[in-house]
Design a protein around this motif. Sequence first.
Motif, short mmCIF file in Angstrom:
data_model
loop_
_atom_site.label_atom_id
_atom_site.label_comp_id
_atom_site.label_asym_id
_atom_site.label_seq_id
_atom_site.Cartn_x
_atom_site.Cartn_y
_atom_site.Cartn_z
N UNK A 80 3.98 8.34 22.09
CA UNK A 80 4.52 7.31 21.20
C UNK A 80 4.02 7.52 19.78
N UNK A 81 4.91 7.63 18.81
CA UNK A 81 4.50 7.80 17.42
C UNK A 81 3.96 6.49 16.87
N UNK A 82 3.19 6.60 15.80
CA UNK A 82 2.60 5.40 15.21
C UNK A 82 3.59 4.64 14.34
N UNK A 83 4.73 5.26 14.03
CA UNK A 83 5.73 4.59 13.21
C UNK A 83 6.31 3.39 13.95
N UNK A 84 6.53 3.55 15.26
CA UNK A 84 7.15 2.47 16.05
C UNK A 84 6.29 1.21 16.08
N UNK A 85 4.99 1.28 16.43
CA UNK A 85 4.19 0.05 16.40
C UNK A 85 4.00 -0.51 15.00
N UNK A 86 3.96 0.37 13.98
CA UNK A 86 3.83 -0.10 12.60
C UNK A 86 5.06 -0.91 12.21
N UNK A 87 6.24 -0.37 12.51
CA UNK A 87 7.48 -1.07 12.19
C UNK A 87 7.62 -2.34 13.02
N UNK A 88 7.24 -2.27 14.30
CA UNK A 88 7.33 -3.44 15.19
C UNK A 88 6.45 -4.57 14.68
N UNK A 89 5.22 -4.23 14.28
CA UNK A 89 4.32 -5.24 13.75
C UNK A 89 4.84 -5.84 12.46
N UNK A 90 5.38 -4.98 11.59
CA UNK A 90 5.95 -5.44 10.32
C UNK A 90 7.11 -6.39 10.57
N UNK A 91 8.02 -6.02 11.47
CA UNK A 91 9.19 -6.84 11.76
C UNK A 91 8.81 -8.16 12.40
N UNK A 92 7.86 -8.12 13.35
CA UNK A 92 7.41 -9.35 14.02
C UNK A 92 6.79 -10.31 13.01
N UNK A 93 5.98 -9.77 12.09
CA UNK A 93 5.36 -10.61 11.07
C UNK A 93 6.40 -11.19 10.13
N UNK A 94 7.37 -10.38 9.76
CA UNK A 94 8.42 -10.86 8.85
C UNK A 94 9.19 -12.01 9.47
N UNK A 95 9.56 -11.86 10.75
CA UNK A 95 10.30 -12.92 11.44
C UNK A 95 9.48 -14.20 11.53
N UNK A 96 8.19 -14.05 11.80
CA UNK A 96 7.33 -15.21 11.94
C UNK A 96 6.96 -15.89 10.63
N UNK A 97 7.09 -15.17 9.51
CA UNK A 97 6.65 -15.70 8.21
C UNK A 97 7.80 -16.16 7.34
N UNK A 98 9.02 -15.70 7.60
CA UNK A 98 10.16 -16.05 6.76
C UNK A 98 10.45 -17.56 6.71
N UNK A 99 10.45 -18.28 7.86
CA UNK A 99 10.75 -19.72 7.78
C UNK A 99 9.76 -20.44 6.86
N UNK A 100 10.24 -21.37 6.02
CA UNK A 100 9.34 -22.10 5.12
C UNK A 100 8.22 -22.78 5.90
N UNK A 101 7.01 -22.52 5.49
CA UNK A 101 5.86 -23.09 6.19
C UNK A 101 4.72 -23.36 5.22
N UNK A 102 3.58 -23.74 5.77
CA UNK A 102 2.45 -24.12 4.94
C UNK A 102 1.97 -22.97 4.05
N UNK A 103 1.84 -21.77 4.63
CA UNK A 103 1.30 -20.65 3.87
C UNK A 103 2.24 -20.19 2.76
N UNK A 104 3.50 -19.90 3.13
CA UNK A 104 4.39 -19.35 2.12
C UNK A 104 4.74 -20.36 1.02
#
Length: 212
Positions: free
Chosen positions: A1-25
């Motif tokens: 397994x290349x490291x690009x896949x988990x890097x992209x997966x982590x990036x995408x998961x974080x983006x989905x979880x952070x996009x909705x308006x919330x306390x931090x953003x």
Amino acid sequence: MTLITPLFSGFLAAAIGTIPPGLLNMTAAKINSKEGRKNALSFVAGAVLVIFFQVAVAVFFAHVIDKRPDVVIVLREIGCVTFSILTIYFWFIAKEPKGRKKAKIKRSSKKSRFFLGMLLSGLNLFPIPYYVLVSITLASYHIFAFENNIIFTFVSGSVLGSFAILYCYIAFFGKIEQKTDYLMRNMNKIIGSITGLVALVTLFNILNYYFG
């Protein structure tokens, strides 16, 4: 397994979880508008530092849980009931949120904003169960593996994704503010729809486990 896949997966998961308006953003955006970008970025740096450890802890728990299929199915059943209750609550019980009032943020030092970011991020416990679910799901599809280098890459991708979305809120808040107000007014229905979808998917997985 290349490291690009988990890097992209982590990036995408974080983006989905952070996009909705919330306390931090929303706090990051407000600090930027009241105190400038330097203080806002200091706040974001403190927030993503805590997110790094939250994701690492979540993956650790996911690794332990992944070894126990019986625990996984119990968690799915609990999750299905929980999300079903949340769906009913947000659709039929919760009151519609009112429009946001403009908050006054006093000018503070970058250091204090850094620790404020750490504090608010630490109070937000959502990332831990979220990344437990994400990492177990990705592992079931062989997109992720519980190996040290892959875990570190996935966590790093999550931090980068969180930082990217928070930075977008800082940079483009003025352009999205009106849309954000609309989202806040309809947030109950949006959250209820998401939890309902998750409940249905979870129910399907449970039925597939028992009768598939």
